[in-house]
Design an enzyme around this catalytic site. Structure first.
Site, PDB file in Angstrom:
ATOM      1  N   HIS A  88     -11.962   5.380 -29.555  1.00  0.00           N
ATOM      2  CA  HIS A  88     -11.571   6.140 -30.746  1.00  0.00           C
ATOM      3  C   HIS A  88     -12.677   6.178 -31.788  1.00  0.00           C
ATOM      4  CE1 HIS A  88      -7.599   6.032 -28.925  1.00  0.00           C
ATOM      5  NE2 HIS A  88      -7.480   7.175 -29.551  1.00  0.00           N
ATOM      6  N   ASN A 141      -7.793  12.161 -22.485  1.00  0.00           N
ATOM      7  CA  ASN A 141      -8.469  10.861 -22.586  1.00  0.00           C
ATOM      8  C   ASN A 141      -7.649   9.793 -21.883  1.00  0.00           C
ATOM      9  OD1 ASN A 141     -10.006  12.373 -24.339  1.00  0.00           O
ATOM     10  ND2 ASN A 141      -9.018  11.556 -26.170  1.00  0.00           N
ATOM     11  N   ASP A 142      -6.365   9.733 -22.233  1.00  0.00           N
ATOM     12  CA  ASP A 142      -5.516   8.743 -21.572  1.00  0.00           C
ATOM     13  C   ASP A 142      -5.144   9.186 -20.162  1.00  0.00           C
ATOM     14  OD1 ASP A 142      -5.218   6.473 -23.228  1.00  0.00           O
ATOM     15  OD2 ASP A 142      -4.117   7.708 -24.652  1.00  0.00           O
ATOM     16  N   GLU A 193       0.047  12.713 -21.117  1.00  0.00           N
ATOM     17  CA  GLU A 193      -1.138  11.862 -20.959  1.00  0.00           C
ATOM     18  C   GLU A 193      -0.895  10.707 -19.983  1.00  0.00           C
ATOM     19  OE1 GLU A 193      -2.347  10.370 -24.823  1.00  0.00           O
ATOM     20  OE2 GLU A 193      -0.301  10.017 -25.447  1.00  0.00           O
ATOM     21  N   ARG A 222     -10.611   3.193 -20.621  1.00  0.00           N
ATOM     22  CA  ARG A 222     -11.515   4.081 -21.365  1.00  0.00           C
ATOM     23  C   ARG A 222     -12.370   3.334 -22.375  1.00  0.00           C
ATOM     24  NH1 ARG A 222      -7.167   7.381 -25.198  1.00  0.00           N
ATOM     25  NH2 ARG A 222      -8.854   7.776 -26.643  1.00  0.00           N
ATOM     26  N   ARG A 228       0.982  14.106 -34.688  1.00  0.00           N
ATOM     27  CA  ARG A 228       1.421  13.189 -33.635  1.00  0.00           C
ATOM     28  C   ARG A 228       1.977  11.935 -34.279  1.00  0.00           C
ATOM     29  NH1 ARG A 228      -2.817  10.771 -29.496  1.00  0.00           N
ATOM     30  NH2 ARG A 228      -3.552   9.604 -31.290  1.00  0.00           N
ATOM     31  N   ARG A 239      -3.931  12.703 -35.780  1.00  0.00           N
ATOM     32  CA  ARG A 239      -3.655  11.346 -35.284  1.00  0.00           C
ATOM     33  C   ARG A 239      -3.108  10.519 -36.445  1.00  0.00           C
ATOM     34  NH1 ARG A 239      -8.389  12.491 -31.887  1.00  0.00           N
ATOM     35  NH2 ARG A 239      -7.976  11.830 -29.752  1.00  0.00           N
ATOM     36  N   CYS A 259      -5.517  18.515 -26.004  1.00  0.00           N
ATOM     37  CA  CYS A 259      -6.058  17.949 -27.244  1.00  0.00           C
ATOM     38  C   CYS A 259      -6.951  16.741 -26.979  1.00  0.00           C
ATOM     39  CB  CYS A 259      -4.938  17.584 -28.220  1.00  0.00           C
ATOM     40  SG  CYS A 259      -3.854  16.302 -27.588  1.00  0.00           S
TER      41      CYS A 259
HETATM   42  C1  PEP Z   1      -5.675  11.563 -25.379  1.00  0.00           C
HETATM   43  O1  PEP Z   1      -5.290  10.520 -24.868  1.00  0.00           O
HETATM   44  O2  PEP Z   1      -6.305  12.453 -24.773  1.00  0.00           O
HETATM   45  C2  PEP Z   1      -5.412  11.812 -26.818  1.00  0.00           C
HETATM   46  C3  PEP Z   1      -5.672  12.975 -27.382  1.00  0.00           C
HETATM   47  O3  PEP Z   1      -4.937  10.767 -27.556  1.00  0.00           O
HETATM   48  P1  PEP Z   1      -5.862   9.554 -28.041  1.00  0.00           P
HETATM   49  O4  PEP Z   1      -7.282   9.877 -27.681  1.00  0.00           O
HETATM   50  O5  PEP Z   1      -5.681   9.402 -29.497  1.00  0.00           O
HETATM   51  O6  PEP Z   1      -5.326   8.410 -27.255  1.00  0.00           O
HETATM   52 MG    MG Z   2      -3.856   9.272 -25.920  1.00  0.00          MG
END
Ligand code: PEP
Ligand code: MG
Length: 540
Positions: free
Chosen positions: A188, A452-453, A429, A463, A331, A295, A500
């Site tokens: 993050h 991402n997740d 996700e 990650r 979110r 976020r 996203c």
């Molecule tokens: C994701 O997981 O792609 C996402 C947008 O949420 P975050 O990166 O905040 O976990």
């Molecule tokens: Mg996520």
């Protein structure tokens, strides 16, 4: 001149003075000492200095945020005078013959544990405060400057690693670039750097002790290079490159006000991801059509207690108003994993990314969730707000959320408080959500794919782990097929679907996403115009 290479997570070029960010934890080592009284005198001086610093913070806060919020600094000053606290530090030094830094840190940890275990909520909340004041004293003992950027000009932050809460507390206007020794490209902190349009290098093998505050450095996010104390030629070259980049940006900005439409007429929404209301400036500057991911958990980071309903309501309302009718997808809180907040007292977990996080916390601790939902429903009256729920894995979770929203609605109704039920979607996700996306599509208004997740859980790759960056492949066929499946299932039930996660901004895939039928891409504000350019030059 010293040069190092690392991994670039935002391409840009800057030159400026360095500010070294050191953490206390690295410096608190247990050392044997001989003269206990000398250590105790050091503690007394460090505490006196801490009280003066807190007084200054109190004076500043009272002007900026008012008396109620400033009171915390007064409480901290009082805690530094607490006899039990001081006696515990002195006793540790005298009986164990250890250095002052260690005695203060240990006392802070012990008191914090005692407070956490208390039944009384007020005392529980003091667990974070006692850690905070102890850290301040340790910092003073080490002769380390506070990281207060307010009195400094823009600088390049050089650190071992940065957590999201450390990053969020920094004044973005004052940061030219981040350079860190550790860190993962998918963390993050990396996401924050991208969002802030700040060149950032991670995994730079430098020795922090050799870098001094005020040294001039050039950060080249294109090459992934940082050069400390550059010579005249390097500086000239850097200035030319910075100028060229600015010219490129100027051309891109000519696309402002234009539509995201392909040559054969297919329109796509390009929205922006933000972490706080203060990022909306970037959203407007880059002409995003809306906010695709706010976020909200960043409202909870970098503080000592939960944000109140009123504080949240004001933030969401401000976002809705500033976006003036454009979509703002907020979110609900996604705390846990790398986004740790002491006052949530989540406890240590072996696998935090697979643990107690996001919607799981909200469903298990509905009071926290309801406070946020009340703020969201109230703010929805002032603009085009949608709500999005993270980390969904089942139909039951969505049904539980819907029941809680109904309860909140009934409460507001009863209290005659104005509210609006916004559109509600979920993040896709987890592989589970992908596989049941046909069922989920029937329950919600939209999907937003969190790549991402989704990549982390599908490829079984943490990650956060920098060693795995080479294995973390969001272009993996498995991920692309999942995205396609989600789009088909959403469309089957007339729902729209966006991306996203960071993959949404991957320009190598933009055409493919559009052809798959993705309706929306929500990306770092700085990427909006890049995507618009590609879309306007392609055909489906
Ligand atoms: C994701 O997981 O792609 C996402 C947008 O949420 P975050 O990166 O905040 O976990
Ligand atoms: Mg996520």
């Amino acid at each position: 001149m010293q040069s190092f290479f690392g991994k670039s997570i935002y391409k840009g070029m800057v030159m400026g003075p360095v500010m070294v960010f050191k953490k206390n934890d690295d410096r608190v080592k247990r050392k044997k000492i001989e003269n206990a009284e000398m250590e105790i005198t050091r503690v007394t001086k460090a505490i006196d200095l801490a009280k003066k610093q807190l007084q200054k913070l109190y004076d500043k806060a009272i002007v900026q945020v008012g008396e109620a919020s400033a009171a915390i600094f007064e409480i901290h000053q009082m805690m530094l005078e607490d006899e039990d606290y001081l006696e515990a530090i002195h006793n540790t030094i005298r009986t164990e013959l250890v250095n002052a830094e260690y005695a203060v840190a240990m006392t802070g940890d012990n008191f914090s544990e005692i407070f956490s275990a208390m039944d009384n909520d007020y005392m529980k909340a003091r667990a974070v405060d006692v850690k905070d004041i102890s850290q301040r004293v340790v910092q003073n003992l080490c002769g380390q400057e506070e990281v207060d950027l307010s009195s400094k000009g823009p600088c390049i932050i050089v650190a071992d690693d940065l957590s999201p809460s450390e990053t969020i507390q920094m004044d973005k206007e004052k940061i030219l670039a981040f350079v860190t020794v550790r860190g993962s490209a998918n963390s993050h902190t990396a996401i924050l750097a991208r969002m802030m349009n700040i060149p950032a290098l991670i995994g730079v093998p430098l020795e922090l002790s050799k870098i001094e505050n005020g040294m001039i450095a050039v950060v080249d996010g294109f090459k992934g290079q940082v050069i400390f104390e550059p010579d005249e030629d390097t500086c000239r070259e850097a200035r030319q490159k910075i100028q060229k980049e600015q010219e490129k940006l100027r051309l891109l900005h000519e696309l402002k006000g234009k539509e995201n439409v392909t040559l054969d007429g297919r329109k796509i929404n390009i929205y922006a991801n933000i972490g706080s209301v203060s990022d909306i400036g970037y959203v407007l500057e880059n002409d995003a059509g809306g906010i695709g991911l706010f976020r909200s958990e960043f409202l909870y980071l970098g503080r000592t207690d939960f944000p109140t309903e009123e504080e949240q309501y004001q933030s969401y309302k401000q976002a809705a108003r500033m976006m003036a009718g454009k979509k703002v997808i907020i979110r609900t809180l996604d705390i846990g994993a790398d986004k740790q907040v002491d006052y949530f007292q989540l406890g240590k977990e072996d696998n935090p990314a697979l643990g107690y996080r996001a919607i799981r916390i909200c469903l298990k601790q509905p009071d926290i969730f309801k406070t946020q939902l009340r703020a969201l429903l109230r703010a929805a009256v002032f603009g085009n707000i949608s709500i999005m729920y993270p980390m969904i894995t089942s139909v039951e979770e969505v049904k539980q959320i819907q029941a809680i929203v109904e309860e909140v609605k009934a409460e507001l109704e009863k209290q005659e408080i104005q509210y609006k039920i916004p559109k509600q979607g979920i993040m896709i996700e987890t592989p589970a959500a992908v596989m049941i996306s046909d069922e989920l599509a029937q329950l919600v208004d939209f999907f937003s794919i969190g790549t991402n997740d989704l990549t982390q859980y599908t490829l079984a790759i943490d990650r956060q782990n920098e060693k795995l960056d080479d294995f973390y492949n969001p272009h993996h066929k498995a991920i692309l097929r999942m995205i396609k499946m989600v789009v088909e299932n959403a469309h089957k039930y007339g729902k729209w679907v966006g991306i996203c996660g960071e993959l949404g901004a991957d320009t190598a895939l933009t055409e493919q996403f559009v052809r798959m039928g993705i309706d929306e891409l929500s990306v770092a504000p700085s990427m909006v115009l890049n995507l618009r350019k590609i879309i306007r030059e392609m055909t489906v």
